[in-house]
Design a protein around this motif. Sequence first.
Motif, PDB file in Angstrom:
ATOM      1  N   ALA A 247      89.485 -33.038  62.772  1.00  0.00           N
ATOM      2  CA  ALA A 247      90.010 -32.822  64.127  1.00  0.00           C
ATOM      3  C   ALA A 247      88.862 -32.752  65.132  1.00  0.00           C
ATOM      4  N   HIS A 255      91.656 -38.373  63.448  1.00  0.00           N
ATOM      5  CA  HIS A 255      92.695 -37.457  63.926  1.00  0.00           C
ATOM      6  C   HIS A 255      94.000 -37.692  63.186  1.00  0.00           C
ATOM      7  N   ALA A 258      93.799 -36.096  59.965  1.00  0.00           N
ATOM      8  CA  ALA A 258      93.906 -34.648  60.122  1.00  0.00           C
ATOM      9  C   ALA A 258      95.366 -34.235  60.288  1.00  0.00           C
ATOM     10  N   TRP A 259      96.129 -35.022  61.085  1.00  0.00           N
ATOM     11  CA  TRP A 259      97.551 -34.709  61.249  1.00  0.00           C
ATOM     12  C   TRP A 259      98.295 -34.831  59.929  1.00  0.00           C
TER      13      TRP A 259
ATOM     14  N   MET B 138      95.240 -27.290  65.781  1.00  0.00           N
ATOM     15  CA  MET B 138      95.409 -28.723  66.020  1.00  0.00           C
ATOM     16  C   MET B 138      96.370 -28.977  67.162  1.00  0.00           C
ATOM     17  N   LEU B 141      94.599 -28.207  70.323  1.00  0.00           N
ATOM     18  CA  LEU B 141      93.574 -29.186  70.697  1.00  0.00           C
ATOM     19  C   LEU B 141      94.177 -30.508  71.167  1.00  0.00           C
ATOM     20  N   PHE B 142      95.149 -31.026  70.399  1.00  0.00           N
ATOM     21  CA  PHE B 142      95.636 -32.384  70.675  1.00  0.00           C
ATOM     22  C   PHE B 142      96.864 -32.414  71.572  1.00  0.00           C
ATOM     23  N   PHE B 270      89.370 -24.239  68.356  1.00  0.00           N
ATOM     24  CA  PHE B 270      89.721 -25.572  68.830  1.00  0.00           C
ATOM     25  C   PHE B 270      89.926 -25.619  70.342  1.00  0.00           C
TER      26      PHE B 270
END
Lengths: 288, 339
Positions: A247, A255, A258-259, B138, B141-142, B270
């Motif tokens: 990530a 990415h 990572a997901w 995550m 962050l995303f 993150f």
Amino acid sequence: MSALYLRRRIANWVALALSGLATLLGLAFLVWILWETLRQGIAALDLKLFTKITAYGEDGGLANAMVGSLIIDFIGIAIATPIGVLAGTWLAEYANRTRLGEAIRFLNDILLSAPSIVLGLFVYTIVVLPITSLTSGNTTFSGFAGGVALALIALPVIVRTTDEMLRLVPSTLREAALSLGVPQWKLTCQILVRAARSGIITGVLLALARISGETAPLLFTAFGNNYMTLNPLDKMASLPQVIYQYANDPGDAMHALAWAGAFVVTMFVLLLSLASRFVLSRNKVSHE
Amino acid sequence: MQANDGVTAPGMIQEQRARRDARDDRLFGWLLKLCALLVLAALLGAAGATLWGGREAFGHFGLGFLASSAWDPGSDTYGALVPVYGTLVTSAIALLIAVPVSFGVAVYLSEVAPRWLRTPVASAIELLAGIPSIIYGMWGLFVFAPFFADHIKPWLTNYLGDKPDDGKLSWVAAHVPFVGKLFGSDSPFGASVLAAGIVLAVMIIPFISSVMREVFQTVPTRLKESAYALGSSTWEVVWDIVLPYTRSAVIGGIFLGLGRALGETMAVTFVLGNAMQLSPSLLDPGASIASTIANQFSEAAGMQKSALMALAFLLFVVTFIVLLIARLMLRRLAHKEGR
């Protein structure tokens, strides 16, 4: 309708509406997080995830991380379960309402929410550093050290559930066994633990769910490894650690991986908590 | 003679067996006690190991370690102020958001919602507590940080901050002291102290709300019914009967959430941006104790490693005290119930 009455009714209505909104907000975040994990995770699911190792980077998979996670989690549970069950038994059967027992029960609850990163540094100091100096640097970080760190996180969960479940066992069962002249250790091992078995299994499953998503303590104990290894004295990759690493990588393909890893971890954790609930509910039925 | 033998032989066997059982019982008890003492050893060990690891930093910088905002591996000077500030501010933001929301959730689930809805919604909220923190990280962050940067941050900087995009200072920033500084930021990214605080809030809402819901259910029905009989509204019962009765446990639940927030690593690392800088703005990136350790420890050596250990010791002591207060508060209600 008096003004006071009206004001009270409006205050009531507003407060209750706000409480409903708060609940909706909580549920919205749950749905948002799960939806993104499912959407991005399923989009990135691929067979190579399970067959290729992380050494291939973008073209690779997560096979070594999955195997590493399983090994480290297994070591953690294998250490924490016997110690936790015995300690929980001591709290419920031997030290219930003694001062030391109360103190340890209290401290166990604190350990339950202690920062995992500090426990990781503790294991770094007592496992990684001694192993490094013993092997003069040939072995440093290891899957075993990661397992010890996770054991410290699993321990309080198992202690607490064992303690609670044993205290639920009716004392007539104990009195019946003791009146037959059964020694206490036999009573504990053969009767009480059996009566509380499904509760204790629930605790172990919950502990496993808790540790399988842990990342922070693994960074300085198991460290990570781009290749497949089954040797617990090697540096070892784990899913959460690879997710963390990928990530932070600038590449989009990383990415996606990572997901995919996040999706696998989340599914594993949710299935475990479902399973633990199932075990517990079946137990309740059998008692009735 | 024969009759006598018949009496003593089984008696001796019984005695032997009783002695053996007593010995086994003692050994078994010691084994159990040893395992229980390991819990104590883990806590003491974690405090001791980090204190020992941080002894160089504590010895070298003394009390100035706490007050210095320097963090410079180049000149090997380290201070705890930036990460300590980041930890405290993110946790404070998390509590400011999570406490009212959790209270609302607990009130809704224990007093307002129709019965058939309570268990499923409560389990769903508790599901949120089971999601690993790396997933929050995550998502933060995303998904959340970009959303924050696109939708929330521009609004805050333009209407509350002192560095708006169009150069025109809003009324709030011009007239209310400090607010402009809190929300002024040049950084275009979503990663910030405020975003990290919000993600932390989402993480601790299920913890606080499930404690609150549990203790709300311990309020005796006759107390609530007496209030209803005197004409109270639901809200008045919650505020004047339920809350005073459970006050100590509610505070305990809040401290439990605070303990989680202080020590949380992944979700914060993150979203916080990991900048070792002290900025008054909540919209600038920062650093927390846990995120600093996670980012730097594996590559640190010498004094830097010692400084990180010292940070971990500080974090451990603070969370220990917070969790101690939490458990003591929770216990007070349990005693009340047991009476």
